[in-house]
Write an enzyme that holds these catalytic residues in place. Sequence first.
Site, mmCIF file in Angstrom:
data_model
loop_
_atom_site.group_PDB
_atom_site.id
_atom_site.type_symbol
_atom_site.label_atom_id
_atom_site.label_comp_id
_atom_site.label_asym_id
_atom_site.label_seq_id
_atom_site.Cartn_x
_atom_site.Cartn_y
_atom_site.Cartn_z
ATOM 1 N N HIS A 81 42.177 12.561 14.072
ATOM 2 C CA HIS A 81 41.290 11.414 14.256
ATOM 3 C C HIS A 81 42.041 10.160 14.719
ATOM 4 C CE1 HIS A 81 38.482 13.918 12.074
ATOM 5 N NE2 HIS A 81 39.297 13.974 11.032
ATOM 6 N N SER A 122 42.129 13.146 19.622
ATOM 7 C CA SER A 122 41.441 13.117 18.336
ATOM 8 C C SER A 122 41.033 14.543 17.978
ATOM 9 C CB SER A 122 40.207 12.221 18.406
ATOM 10 O OG SER A 122 39.768 11.904 17.093
ATOM 11 N N SER A 148 35.199 10.577 16.057
ATOM 12 C CA SER A 148 36.029 9.886 15.062
ATOM 13 C C SER A 148 36.954 8.820 15.636
ATOM 14 C CB SER A 148 36.858 10.909 14.281
ATOM 15 O OG SER A 148 37.791 11.541 15.133
ATOM 16 N N ASP A 178 45.074 18.530 12.656
ATOM 17 C CA ASP A 178 44.086 18.253 11.610
ATOM 18 C C ASP A 178 42.877 19.145 11.885
ATOM 19 O OD1 ASP A 178 42.141 17.325 9.886
ATOM 20 O OD2 ASP A 178 42.480 15.194 10.308
ATOM 21 N N GLU A 229 47.020 18.964 8.437
ATOM 22 C CA GLU A 229 46.486 17.920 7.575
ATOM 23 C C GLU A 229 45.442 18.400 6.562
ATOM 24 O OE1 GLU A 229 47.239 14.696 7.526
ATOM 25 O OE2 GLU A 229 45.509 13.674 6.671
ATOM 26 N N ASN A 242 48.123 19.447 3.479
ATOM 27 C CA ASN A 242 46.951 19.230 2.621
ATOM 28 C C ASN A 242 47.285 19.455 1.154
ATOM 29 O OD1 ASN A 242 43.920 18.887 2.312
ATOM 30 N ND2 ASN A 242 44.199 20.895 1.370
ATOM 31 N N LYS A 293 48.450 14.387 -1.138
ATOM 32 C CA LYS A 293 47.458 14.427 -0.071
ATOM 33 C C LYS A 293 46.102 14.807 -0.672
ATOM 34 C CE LYS A 293 45.000 15.488 3.638
ATOM 35 N NZ LYS A 293 43.623 15.988 3.517
ATOM 36 N N ASP A 352 43.707 11.693 -0.815
ATOM 37 C CA ASP A 352 42.914 11.505 0.414
ATOM 38 C C ASP A 352 41.549 12.188 0.265
ATOM 39 O OD1 ASP A 352 41.871 12.714 2.879
ATOM 40 O OD2 ASP A 352 43.705 12.175 3.924
ATOM 41 N N ASN A 353 41.563 13.483 -0.063
ATOM 42 C CA ASN A 353 40.306 14.225 -0.133
ATOM 43 C C ASN A 353 39.386 13.624 -1.188
ATOM 44 O OD1 ASN A 353 42.323 15.679 1.173
ATOM 45 N ND2 ASN A 353 41.419 17.657 0.703
ATOM 46 N N CYS A 394 37.479 10.030 0.223
ATOM 47 C CA CYS A 394 36.042 10.290 0.399
ATOM 48 C C CYS A 394 35.209 9.426 -0.545
ATOM 49 C CB CYS A 394 35.731 11.770 0.198
ATOM 50 S SG CYS A 394 36.357 12.798 1.557
ATOM 51 N N HIS A 411 35.063 19.563 7.294
ATOM 52 C CA HIS A 411 35.738 19.376 8.588
ATOM 53 C C HIS A 411 34.904 19.748 9.813
ATOM 54 C CE1 HIS A 411 39.210 18.477 11.038
ATOM 55 N NE2 HIS A 411 38.884 19.515 11.771
ATOM 56 N N HIS A 470 38.901 7.157 6.108
ATOM 57 C CA HIS A 470 39.535 6.647 4.884
ATOM 58 C C HIS A 470 40.317 5.370 5.173
ATOM 59 C CE1 HIS A 470 38.325 10.414 3.438
ATOM 60 N NE2 HIS A 470 39.469 11.025 3.270
ATOM 61 N N SER A 519 48.879 10.427 2.756
ATOM 62 C CA SER A 519 48.743 11.629 3.584
ATOM 63 C C SER A 519 49.768 11.622 4.717
ATOM 64 C CB SER A 519 47.351 11.680 4.209
ATOM 65 O OG SER A 519 46.367 11.536 3.229
ATOM 66 N N GLN A 536 52.867 13.854 6.141
ATOM 67 C CA GLN A 536 52.927 14.369 7.515
ATOM 68 C C GLN A 536 54.289 14.081 8.149
ATOM 69 O OE1 GLN A 536 51.411 16.239 9.519
ATOM 70 N NE2 GLN A 536 49.224 16.303 9.029
HETATM 71 P P1 NAI Z 1 37.936 22.613 -1.647
HETATM 72 O O1 NAI Z 1 38.205 24.030 -1.376
HETATM 73 O O2 NAI Z 1 38.720 21.887 -2.695
HETATM 74 O O3 NAI Z 1 36.380 22.399 -2.017
HETATM 75 C C1 NAI Z 1 35.316 23.046 -1.406
HETATM 76 C C2 NAI Z 1 34.364 23.503 -2.521
HETATM 77 O O4 NAI Z 1 33.167 24.005 -1.959
HETATM 78 C C3 NAI Z 1 34.973 24.619 -3.380
HETATM 79 O O5 NAI Z 1 35.001 24.232 -4.734
HETATM 80 C C4 NAI Z 1 34.048 25.802 -3.112
HETATM 81 O O6 NAI Z 1 33.890 26.625 -4.261
HETATM 82 C C5 NAI Z 1 32.753 25.108 -2.728
HETATM 83 N N1 NAI Z 1 31.841 25.958 -1.950
HETATM 84 C C6 NAI Z 1 32.136 26.905 -1.017
HETATM 85 N N2 NAI Z 1 31.010 27.478 -0.553
HETATM 86 C C7 NAI Z 1 29.984 26.875 -1.186
HETATM 87 C C8 NAI Z 1 28.567 27.031 -1.132
HETATM 88 N N3 NAI Z 1 28.001 27.958 -0.357
HETATM 89 N N4 NAI Z 1 27.804 26.222 -1.906
HETATM 90 C C9 NAI Z 1 28.368 25.305 -2.732
HETATM 91 N N5 NAI Z 1 29.706 25.118 -2.838
HETATM 92 C C10 NAI Z 1 30.501 25.895 -2.078
HETATM 93 O O7 NAI Z 1 38.086 21.866 -0.252
HETATM 94 P P2 NAI Z 1 38.217 20.265 -0.035
HETATM 95 O O8 NAI Z 1 39.648 19.897 0.006
HETATM 96 O O9 NAI Z 1 37.298 19.584 -0.959
HETATM 97 O O10 NAI Z 1 37.700 20.160 1.474
HETATM 98 C C11 NAI Z 1 36.351 20.444 1.830
HETATM 99 C C12 NAI Z 1 36.153 20.203 3.324
HETATM 100 O O11 NAI Z 1 36.330 18.829 3.616
HETATM 101 C C13 NAI Z 1 37.148 20.938 4.218
HETATM 102 O O12 NAI Z 1 36.493 21.310 5.401
HETATM 103 C C14 NAI Z 1 38.188 19.887 4.516
HETATM 104 O O13 NAI Z 1 38.915 20.173 5.670
HETATM 105 C C15 NAI Z 1 37.312 18.668 4.645
HETATM 106 N N6 NAI Z 1 37.948 17.357 4.429
HETATM 107 C C16 NAI Z 1 37.291 16.291 4.992
HETATM 108 C C17 NAI Z 1 37.768 15.011 4.818
HETATM 109 C C18 NAI Z 1 37.068 13.870 5.456
HETATM 110 O O14 NAI Z 1 37.611 12.779 5.514
HETATM 111 N N7 NAI Z 1 35.865 14.020 5.934
HETATM 112 C C19 NAI Z 1 38.978 14.741 4.013
HETATM 113 C C20 NAI Z 1 39.555 15.922 3.425
HETATM 114 C C21 NAI Z 1 39.032 17.173 3.620
#
Ligand code: NAI
Length: 482
Positions: free
Chosen positions: A55, A78, A83, A143, A205, A230, A235, A239-240, A244, A350, A403, A411, A415
């Site tokens: 991003h 990006s 983003s 990322d 990332e 990650n 991180k 960050d997550n 968020c 993501h 963020h 984070s 990196q």
């Molecule tokens: P995580 O693996 O810690 O959490 C995801 C959760 O979703 C897990 O607990 C899992 O059991 C649950 N899950 C899976 N399938 C499901 C379903 N059908 N119904 C309900 N729950 C379900 O992953 P994390 O780190 O929380 O990341 C989640 C996503 O967010 C990833 O795609 C990651 O890349 C993205 N991300 C986005 C950020 C942003 O700024 N927008 C920042 C960091 C991560």
Amino acid sequence: AATTRDFKVADLSLAAFGRKEITLAEHEMPGLMAIRREYAEAQPLAGARITGSLHMTVQTAVLIETLVALGARVRWASCNIFSTQDHAAAAVAVGPDGTPDDPRGVPVFAWKGETLQEYWWCTEQALTWPDAASGGPNMILDDGGDATLLVHKGVEYEKDGAVPDVAGAENEEHRVVLELLTRTLAESPGKWTQLASEIRGVTEETTTGVHRLYEMQRGGTLLFPAINVNDSVTKSKFDNKYGCRHSLIDGINRATDVLIGGKVAVVCGYGDVGKGCAESLRGQGARVIVTEIDPICALQAAMDGYQVATLEDVVETADIFVTTTGNKDIILAEHMARMKHQAIVGNIGHFDNEIDMTGLAKLPGIVKDEVKPQVHTWTFPDGKAIIVLSEGRLLNLGNATGHPSFVMSNSFANQTIAQIELFTKPDQYPTGVYVLPKHLDEKVARLHLEALGAKLTELRPDQAEYIGVPVEGPYKPDHYRY
Ligand code: NAI
């Protein structure tokens, strides 16, 4: 540095504004700035050609200029079509010493609101190094893994001698990627294999990109070593979660300005991202319901005081829906058809496959209308409308600015350290996926404590001996979960 016109951004006249925000961000990114000072003389990234796909925000500008300060050359795209912050992209392209008439910065290929074609073109430009013998980078900073994916797919087709099946593409984005590959395979045979051969490694990332890397490792197709940034504690547990917690409601507010207090909000997924999202919605006074498939995370949500339910049971009564799972097909068209009038639907995971936008568009009689960029109403034949944010893509970056700096400093310090590790110690990292050692994770945390006025207690030698850890750390075994 030489003048360069090798970039594509929305508007170079935004560079001065971008530079001012970068200057403010630098103060809020003590980890990155400390690393700049620490390595100013050693220049550990001298000789590195880093292709970044992440991003293109103000915070990323500070990361890019840190890599440059450590000796690297950088090309950037990006990792999401919505983003980019155009003023940040312009400032990076112009560079700290240039002017819009005389840009001397980093070749950046990014603007807010790219088409999918443009997005993959930008990724290709970031991976193309006109003056390198291999034609490509020797490091990737990724990322979500799109830059890594393109290289791996290219090599796969070159190895098999197969032709991409454009007609058989699963969706529009897949078709765009297959067309790009078809073109490059015809134009420059062997391009991807040659390019990949010089890549020392990738630092990744996010959760979703890390999943892809472990899959390639399991399948035996991973071409170069990778550091999973990650899963540094500093991180994903920051960050997550805290990132968020800040940027989710920032996105909802800027998109809709709806009062969150008193509303019912559903958070799908209670991992690191879901935990931060649920807390921020509760902080605004929403009644939060969590959906989970993992009993451990579901129990955590329950003990944190949230109702745990299935989407089917609450879809008709909730006001705000957020997907945080990194999984696909979480909110389906049939769910959206059952929602209340003006329910808000957004995704912070993501990729854009958590909400079934394709299915929604196919519902008979449905009408999409743009309220403003990245905010759309979808009106059903009965007159009911729902509000979808960022067309189902990351709403915190599409509707807001992602963020804030301080958390991204954690984070991006990881990196930068990961880039130094892979670039300077290739012998220590045979092809595989690694996380940074805990002492470096603790170092990143230390770099941020002082700025918050936090004073750490020093472990006494007899205490250290009693709990069996070195006085200088690391303080926890690798299996500790924080
Ligand atoms: P995580 O693996 O810690 O959490 C995801 C959760 O979703 C897990 O607990 C899992 O059991 C649950 N899950 C899976 N399938 C499901 C379903 N059908 N119904 C309900 N729950 C379900 O992953 P994390 O780190 O929380 O990341 C989640 C996503 O967010 C990833 O795609 C990651 O890349 C993205 N991300 C986005 C950020 C942003 O700024 N927008 C920042 C960091 C991560």
